[in-house]
Each structure stands twice: as structure tokens, then as C-alpha cells.
Design a protein around this motif. Sequence first.
Motif, PDB file in Angstrom:
ATOM      1  N   LEU A  63      10.987  -4.686  15.447  1.00 43.62           N
ATOM      2  CA  LEU A  63      11.405  -5.558  16.543  1.00 43.62           C
ATOM      3  C   LEU A  63      11.129  -6.995  16.136  1.00 43.62           C
ATOM      4  O   LEU A  63      10.043  -7.310  15.647  1.00 43.62           O
ATOM      5  N   GLU A  64      12.115  -7.857  16.357  1.00 39.43           N
ATOM      6  CA  GLU A  64      11.950  -9.286  16.119  1.00 39.43           C
ATOM      7  C   GLU A  64      12.245 -10.018  17.423  1.00 39.43           C
ATOM      8  O   GLU A  64      13.272  -9.784  18.049  1.00 39.43           O
ATOM      9  N   ILE A  65      11.352 -10.911  17.813  1.00 44.00           N
ATOM     10  CA  ILE A  65      11.562 -11.724  19.008  1.00 44.00           C
ATOM     11  C   ILE A  65      11.809 -13.147  18.540  1.00 44.00           C
ATOM     12  O   ILE A  65      10.900 -13.839  18.082  1.00 44.00           O
ATOM     13  N   LEU A 115      20.266  -8.442  20.473  1.00 45.65           N
ATOM     14  CA  LEU A 115      20.363  -8.395  21.924  1.00 45.65           C
ATOM     15  C   LEU A 115      20.220  -9.818  22.444  1.00 45.65           C
ATOM     16  O   LEU A 115      19.210 -10.487  22.193  1.00 45.65           O
ATOM     17  N   VAL A 116      21.239 -10.286  23.161  1.00 44.21           N
ATOM     18  CA  VAL A 116      21.276 -11.674  23.615  1.00 44.21           C
ATOM     19  C   VAL A 116      20.772 -11.771  25.045  1.00 44.21           C
ATOM     20  O   VAL A 116      21.197 -11.017  25.923  1.00 44.21           O
ATOM     21  N   GLY A 117      19.873 -12.729  25.259  1.00 41.17           N
ATOM     22  CA  GLY A 117      19.313 -12.964  26.584  1.00 41.17           C
ATOM     23  C   GLY A 117      17.867 -13.401  26.460  1.00 41.17           C
ATOM     24  O   GLY A 117      17.259 -13.278  25.392  1.00 41.17           O
ATOM     25  N   ALA A 118      17.331 -13.941  27.523  1.00 43.00           N
ATOM     26  CA  ALA A 118      15.925 -14.337  27.513  1.00 43.00           C
ATOM     27  C   ALA A 118      15.058 -13.125  27.192  1.00 43.00           C
ATOM     28  O   ALA A 118      15.220 -12.056  27.791  1.00 43.00           O
ATOM     29  N   ALA A 119      14.135 -13.294  26.251  1.00 39.91           N
ATOM     30  CA  ALA A 119      13.347 -12.145  25.788  1.00 39.91           C
ATOM     31  C   ALA A 119      12.564 -11.479  26.915  1.00 39.91           C
ATOM     32  O   ALA A 119      12.443 -10.251  26.942  1.00 39.91           O
ATOM     33  N   LEU A 120      12.063 -12.270  27.849  1.00 35.76           N
ATOM     34  CA  LEU A 120      11.285 -11.676  28.931  1.00 35.76           C
ATOM     35  C   LEU A 120      12.158 -10.856  29.879  1.00 35.76           C
ATOM     36  O   LEU A 120      11.643 -10.027  30.632  1.00 35.76           O
ATOM     37  N   ASP A 121      13.477 -11.086  29.829  1.00 37.51           N
ATOM     38  CA  ASP A 121      14.407 -10.226  30.570  1.00 37.51           C
ATOM     39  C   ASP A 121      14.800  -9.008  29.752  1.00 37.51           C
ATOM     40  O   ASP A 121      14.998  -7.912  30.306  1.00 37.51           O
ATOM     41  N   THR A 122      14.908  -9.179  28.446  1.00 33.39           N
ATOM     42  CA  THR A 122      15.365  -8.099  27.566  1.00 33.39           C
ATOM     43  C   THR A 122      14.270  -7.095  27.250  1.00 33.39           C
ATOM     44  O   THR A 122      14.518  -5.885  27.185  1.00 33.39           O
ATOM     45  N   LEU A 123      13.054  -7.575  27.053  1.00 30.59           N
ATOM     46  CA  LEU A 123      11.960  -6.684  26.644  1.00 30.59           C
ATOM     47  C   LEU A 123      11.757  -5.500  27.586  1.00 30.59           C
ATOM     48  O   LEU A 123      11.574  -4.361  27.112  1.00 30.59           O
ATOM     49  N   PRO A 147       1.957 -15.407  24.862  1.00 34.19           N
ATOM     50  CA  PRO A 147       1.062 -14.361  25.383  1.00 34.19           C
ATOM     51  C   PRO A 147       1.818 -13.182  25.974  1.00 34.19           C
ATOM     52  O   PRO A 147       1.426 -12.025  25.788  1.00 34.19           O
ATOM     53  N   HIS A 148       2.919 -13.469  26.668  1.00 35.73           N
ATOM     54  CA  HIS A 148       3.727 -12.389  27.255  1.00 35.73           C
ATOM     55  C   HIS A 148       4.387 -11.547  26.154  1.00 35.73           C
ATOM     56  O   HIS A 148       4.427 -10.316  26.252  1.00 35.73           O
ATOM     57  N   TYR A 149       4.894 -12.217  25.111  1.00 36.25           N
ATOM     58  CA  TYR A 149       5.555 -11.488  24.035  1.00 36.25           C
ATOM     59  C   TYR A 149       4.576 -10.561  23.310  1.00 36.25           C
ATOM     60  O   TYR A 149       4.930  -9.428  22.960  1.00 36.25           O
ATOM     61  N   VAL A 150       3.363 -11.046  23.087  1.00 29.46           N
ATOM     62  CA  VAL A 150       2.386 -10.221  22.379  1.00 29.46           C
ATOM     63  C   VAL A 150       1.980  -9.008  23.226  1.00 29.46           C
ATOM     64  O   VAL A 150       1.825  -7.900  22.706  1.00 29.46           O
TER      65      VAL A 150
END
Length: 223
Positions: A63-65, A115-123, A147-150
Motif C-alpha cells: 500500500l502506498e499513500i 485509487l483517486v480521492g482523499a486518503a482519509l476517505d479511501t482508506l 498520524p491518521h495514515y499511520v
Amino acid sequence: MDQSEKWTEIDHYFSTNLHASDPIMDSVRKANAEANLPAIDVSPNQGKLLYLLATLKGAKNILEIGTLGGYSSIWLARALPNDGKLITLESNDQHAKVAHENIKNAGLDGKVEILVGAALDTLPTLEPKGFSDFDLIFIDADKPNIPHYVKWALKLSRPGAVIIVDNVVRKGHVIDDNSEDLGVQGIRQMVDWLSEEPRIDSTAIQTVGTKGYDGFVLGVVKE
């Protein structure tokens, strides 16, 4: 010669001596520049490091953010076996289009899904789509949300997974606990959280080179 020039020359010395000629990666950097993407890709030496870490891990599910133009995506995807998969998240539609063309030209579009979109919406949608149990996660996205991504990376990873976070030193500003820079605050919040999180074993590596003074946080999810 000032310090930054020396760092750049040393980076060039190592990359020209330790990397084979790579027209594909050269073309990616050129395409990104022509599309006016911000010049914030990892350096060639850092890209090769990602490739080697993914190879050492034997990663099959990455996974790459933060895709940008796909430069780091290609380095990571090159390490995948034939049945491997890289899911990469990009918030900017134009960046994603450039990345898609670069990845296609590298012959890796069969292994990479953007996957296109804000990561916090996609995750939150990844696990329902069957994308989870990642064995390597690379985070190179907006720093206030790090912090949210981690936390999401830990949730979506399997035991033994490697998690890598880029741009954590912030030219040394990470030690300023009074900084008003939201990126610095985000990195410090991540470090504070990691220091108390028993499920992951972490360290940080400072780097210098063509990207200036920065660094990575690397962690391994405990079994």
C-alpha cells in the motif's frame, strides 16, 4: 561548495555508481516535470532503498499513500512478484493521470491500481474491497494527516509488515515543540503515538542528499 551542493554531489556519486542506467525512471521524472507536478518525488537513492526494502521483505501486497506521478510507485512495484499487487492512493486527479501513464509506460499497470480521492476517505473502503493484510506500506502524503495514515496503516497491515513514513525530519524542525507548522505538528504527533504503541517497533533515520536534510521513520508490526 556549500553543504547542500555537497549532499547533492554525493547523492549523484552513489546513484551513478550503484544504479544501472534507467531510461524508464528518467522518463518518469521528465514527464512529471513537463506536467508541472511538484518536484517532491523521492530521490533515486531513496527510490532504490524502497525497492530493496520491498525485495528484502518479499512483499506481495503493498500500500502506498501518496502517488504523485508514480515515481516511488514504480520502484516499489518493480520489487513485486508476478502475482503481487500495489494499491496507491492519490487525492489529485491530474497527478493520478500522470502516474497512470508513467506506470503503464513502465509496463507495471497490471500490478498497480491507483485509487483517486482523499486518503482519509479511501482508506476505510480498502478492507471491504478486499485490500488488506498489506506486508509493506509507504506513506508519503500530506504531513498534518500523517498520524491518521499511520494508524490506518497499522490497521490494514499484517504481522511482520514494514511501515515507512517519508519526510519526518522537516529540515530539523521536527525538534521544535513550539512550531506552528502543521506538517511538523503532524510528524510530532505521529512520533508521540508510536512511542506508546505496543504493536509496532519503530526507529528513524536521518538523510541528506538531493532532497536536503530529511529522513524516514521505519517500523515493523509485531507478530
